[in-house]
Structures are given as C-alpha cells and as structure tokens.
Design a protein around this motif. Structure first.
Motif, PDB file in Angstrom:
ATOM      1  N   UNK A  54     -11.229   8.699   7.158  1.00  0.00           N
ATOM      2  CA  UNK A  54      -9.931   9.083   6.872  1.00  0.00           C
ATOM      3  C   UNK A  54      -9.846  10.184   5.479  1.00  0.00           C
ATOM      4  N   UNK A  55      -8.840  10.964   5.672  1.00  0.00           N
ATOM      5  CA  UNK A  55      -8.785  11.939   4.779  1.00  0.00           C
ATOM      6  C   UNK A  55      -8.529  11.257   3.192  1.00  0.00           C
ATOM      7  N   UNK A  56      -8.856  11.976   2.250  1.00  0.00           N
ATOM      8  CA  UNK A  56      -8.804  11.395   1.033  1.00  0.00           C
ATOM      9  C   UNK A  56      -7.299  11.004   0.809  1.00  0.00           C
ATOM     10  N   UNK A  57      -6.841  10.092  -0.030  1.00  0.00           N
ATOM     11  CA  UNK A  57      -5.367   9.772  -0.258  1.00  0.00           C
ATOM     12  C   UNK A  57      -5.009  10.546  -1.033  1.00  0.00           C
ATOM     13  N   UNK A  58      -3.438  10.499  -1.194  1.00  0.00           N
ATOM     14  CA  UNK A  58      -2.980  11.467  -1.905  1.00  0.00           C
ATOM     15  C   UNK A  58      -2.663  11.000  -3.303  1.00  0.00           C
TER      16      UNK A  58
END
Length: 461
Positions: free
Chosen positions: A241-245
């Motif tokens: 997954x992309x890094x969390x905001x």
C-alpha cells in the motif's frame, strides 16, 4: 461531476477516473510497490508537465539531519551511475525543456516541462535521479558550500528573514517552525552519511507520487514509471500500500505535542536596511480545513489586491508602504495566517496599528455585499487563470494526493468559493484574531521594537 475522493491510501491496482472540464480526464493508479500515478490529460496540449513527488519534507527530519531534505534536492542533480550532472542538465536543454526541484515542509518535488514527444526522456531522467543518486562525497563537499551561499543570500534579503523568523514564532519548537533549508550551523555539521541515511529511509516506492498534466497518456506514463524505477534498482513487490497521509484534525490552538506557542511574542531582528519589514499574525487553518474557501475570500478582501483594505488604507490613503498584503499557508495539521508591510522604520508603530485595526474590523463588521462579491470574483478568476497552465495542474494533482486526497473539479471549487457569505468571513476573521498574535519586525533598530501596549521581547542581532 462529483468530487474525486482519492481515498486514505488506496490499494494496489486501484484505478480511479473522472472527466473534468473541457474534456480533460483525471486518472489515478496505484502501481506495485505502492507508487501512485496521477494524470490530467488536456486535449490540444503539445507539452506535458511531469513531477516526481516524495511525501517527505523538512518537518520529517530527525536530529542530526536538519537540512538534509533540501540538501538532497541539490544532490540529486549531481549524478547517478547512468548520468553525471552535465548529462542531466543537457538532456533537458537539448529539447528546450525545463527541469527544477522544490523542497517544502511536507514534500519534495522534482519536475520538468517538455514537449509531449519528450515525456519518456523526462520521466527516465527524473526517476533515475530519484532512485539512483550517487551522493558522491566530493560533490557533497562542494554542494555544501553552494547551499551555504544560498542561505547567506536569503539572510541578505530582509523580507525572507522576516518570513522565516515569523514562521518560527508561530510554530515555536514544532518541526514546522524550522527553516526548510536548515541553518548554516546544521548544514556545516551534517555529515554525508546522515544525508545518505535520510535518502535511503525516505525515498521509497510507497512515498513516491508521479503526476503529469497536458498531452499525456496515462497508461504510457504508468509503463514508463515502472520501467524507470526498476532500472534504478527499486524492488516493487505486489500488494504494498502507499504510505498513509499525514494525520489531520489536530487542534488549531495547540500542536500535537503541545509545542505551538500559547502566548503572543514580539521579535526584533536588526538589519542595516532603509526599510522595516513587518509581519503580524499567528496560527491559521490546516490545508484540508473546510473553511479554506472562506479563508481565500478573507485574504482577497483584507490584503489580496489593489482594491483590498490593507492596500487602500496603508498605501493608497496614507502612503505608508509600497508592499502590503495578507497571506496564509496550510499544512496537514496546522496553518499560519499573517499580514505584511514594508515601511519606513519610523512608521512601524503606525503601520502595525493599521494592520491590527483592519483585521479587527473584518472580525467585527460584516463585509458589504459589493466588497464580498469583488473578493469572490478575484479568487475565482485567479484560480481559473492559474489552472490554464499544465504545470499548475500537475502541481495540484501532487499536492492533493499528498495532503487531503480530495480533488475537486474547477466547477466544484468555484461553487464552494461562491457559497462564502459575509457571516463566514467575519466568523473566521474573529477565530484567527483570537489566536496568540506574533509580531516580527526586521530593520535598522538598535533596541527591541516596543509598540504601545505590546510585549517587549528579545532583540536578535
């Protein structure tokens, strides 16, 4: 058209598509490794603006690494195993393109604008830099001197000094209060291995966002991105997954760790200048705050144009300043708001009184209908004109993906701005006024500036 909610992070393989105005098409994909790619195809454009964003800025630096993010921005142009600095520069010059980079407090972006036919080259060069920078020790040593010269240049600009010190007053010991470029002391002290460690820790696939706008084909760009990062040696496992905001919603009054100032402050910085630079303000709104549209109108009315209150009262009626304006800046969990004027040293107290007076009037009285409509019209017009440029569209995609994840169409944004009412502006002005107010004065003062009824704080040489 409903707003495009990009989601908290997205899942691998996620694909979102929305048609915007004039046939433009926004698409977003999450690639292996968690890389995010967003495009806005604009019919009829023969150029493309492309940017590689890393959601890491100066606020993310740890002790011993201060200034590393900006240092990296410089060093990535100095060479990779495939290209030296001259090859990177000449690749864009040979096609009449432009390439540059920018470091912020919450992100770093490497970007270029080229003809659509040269997009593959631009993507390859930029991502070669991002994935494979050498950070050669000799280049590190010479670039350290370049950065020290850049910091010295900024210190010679009293306007830059005023804004930098004001930011430090507003945010206090919070990382947002640190200068983006570091200080001469931190740059002299930071070793290469600290910058290299910062590079390896933060420049990873899950933090990478690639955006492009103009004559761009989304599928082709995704293919080019995957090819380039794999050539750079990055491992791209499936299912990442992309890094969390960043976490939003922190109390406006106090930072997450309670390190924002809760008391007003006055700072006088001595500079042998002919003019004093004055900044008055405090905490503002986070980037994703629902009242950001009201803030844009408030800024327009108070100090955003030649017809604004500050311009008319300070410059036109009294001739006290050449430059006078209001401004704001928003981050994930906090923001700042301020008023600026450049004036004769002997007029500082009068100017500060006028700045405060106009802010207080906005917080107590409703803006007349005609003035409100003019402010709304200014915001709407400037926004639309700004987005005529594909570089602005590319930047909007990157900033939105990294910060809020909510991408509004131009029409939706205009509707939000046009919905602002006089009561909204008054209430927001009052909320901002209720925050601890900080005053920064930069000029030829031998003692700390002392205004009537204001705190006298330390003087900075």
């Amino acid at each position: 058209m409903a707003e495009l909610i990009l989601g908290p992070a997205g899942t691998p393989g996620t694909e979102l598509t929305v048609e915007t105005e004039a046939g433009a098409l926004v698409r977003r994909s999450v690639l292996p490794g968690g890389i995010r790619v967003l495009t806005e195809a604009m019919p009829g454009q023969r150029s493309v603006a492309v940017g590689a964003w890393v959601a890491v800025g100066s606020r993310d630096e740890t002790d011993g690494h201060h200034g590393s993010t900006h240092f990296l921005e410089h060093l990535l142009f100095k060479g990779t195993p495939r290209r030296d600095a001259m090859a990177i520069a000449s690749a864009f010059d040979a096609v009449g393109g432009e390439a540059n980079a920018a470091t912020g407090k919450e992100h770093t972006c490497y970007f270029a604008r080229v003809l659509d036919a040269d997009q593959p080259m631009a993507v390859d060069v930029i991502l070669d830099m991002v994935t494979s920078a050498v950070l050669d020790p000799s280049e590190f040593t010479s670039e350290r001197e370049v950065i020290l010269e850049e910091l010295a240049m900024n210190e010679d600009d009293p306007g830059d000094v005023a804004h930098e010190r004001f930011s430090a007053q507003v945010f206090g010991t919070h990382p947002l209060g640190r200068p983006i470029g570091g200080t001469p002391e931190t740059i002299r002290d930071v070793p290469r291995n600290a910058v290299f460690e910062h590079y390896r820790r933060t420049y990873v696939p899950s933090e990478l966002v690639v955006t492009a706008a103009g004559g761009v084909d989304h599928d082709e760009l995704c293919s080019q991105v995957l090819s380039a990062v794999r050539s750079g040696g990055w491992d791209l496992p499936e299912g990442v997954r992309p890094a969390a905001r960043r976490r939003a919603g922190v109390d406006l009054h106090v930072g997450a760790s309670g390190d924002f100032p809760t008391d007003p402050s006055v700072l006088t910085v001595h500079r042998a200048t002919e003019q004093a630079n004055v900044l008055l303000g405090g905490l503002g709104l986070p980037a994703g705050d629902e009242r950001r549209f009201e803030l844009s109108v408030l800024n327009a009315v108070l100090g955003g144009s030649m017809s604004s209150r500050l311009f008319q009262e300070v410059r036109e009626k009294r001739g006290l300043a050449y430059a006078v304006y209001s401004f704001s800046g928003g981050f994930a969990d906090a923001g700042m708001f301020g008023l600026y004027a450049g004036c004769a040293p002997g007029k500082v107290e009068q100017v500060v009184d006028l700045l405060e007076e106009q802010w207080q009037l906005l917080a107590s009285d409703l803006v007349p209908v005609q003035e409100l409509e003019r402010g709304i019209g200014q915001v709407c017009g400037q926004m639309v004109l700004g987005l005529e440029d594909n570089g602005s569209r590319m930047s909007r995609l990157g900033r939105t993906e990294i910060s809020t994840g909510e991408l509004l169409t131009v029409t939706e944004t205009l509707d939000r701005v046009r919905a602002v009412r006089a009561d909204d502006v008054r209430a927001l002005a009052a909320d901002l006024l209720a925050q601890p107010r900080h005053l920064t004065v930069v000029g030829p003062f031998d003692t700390a500036y002392r205004g009537q009824g204001r705190l006298e704080k330390g003087r900075e040489a």
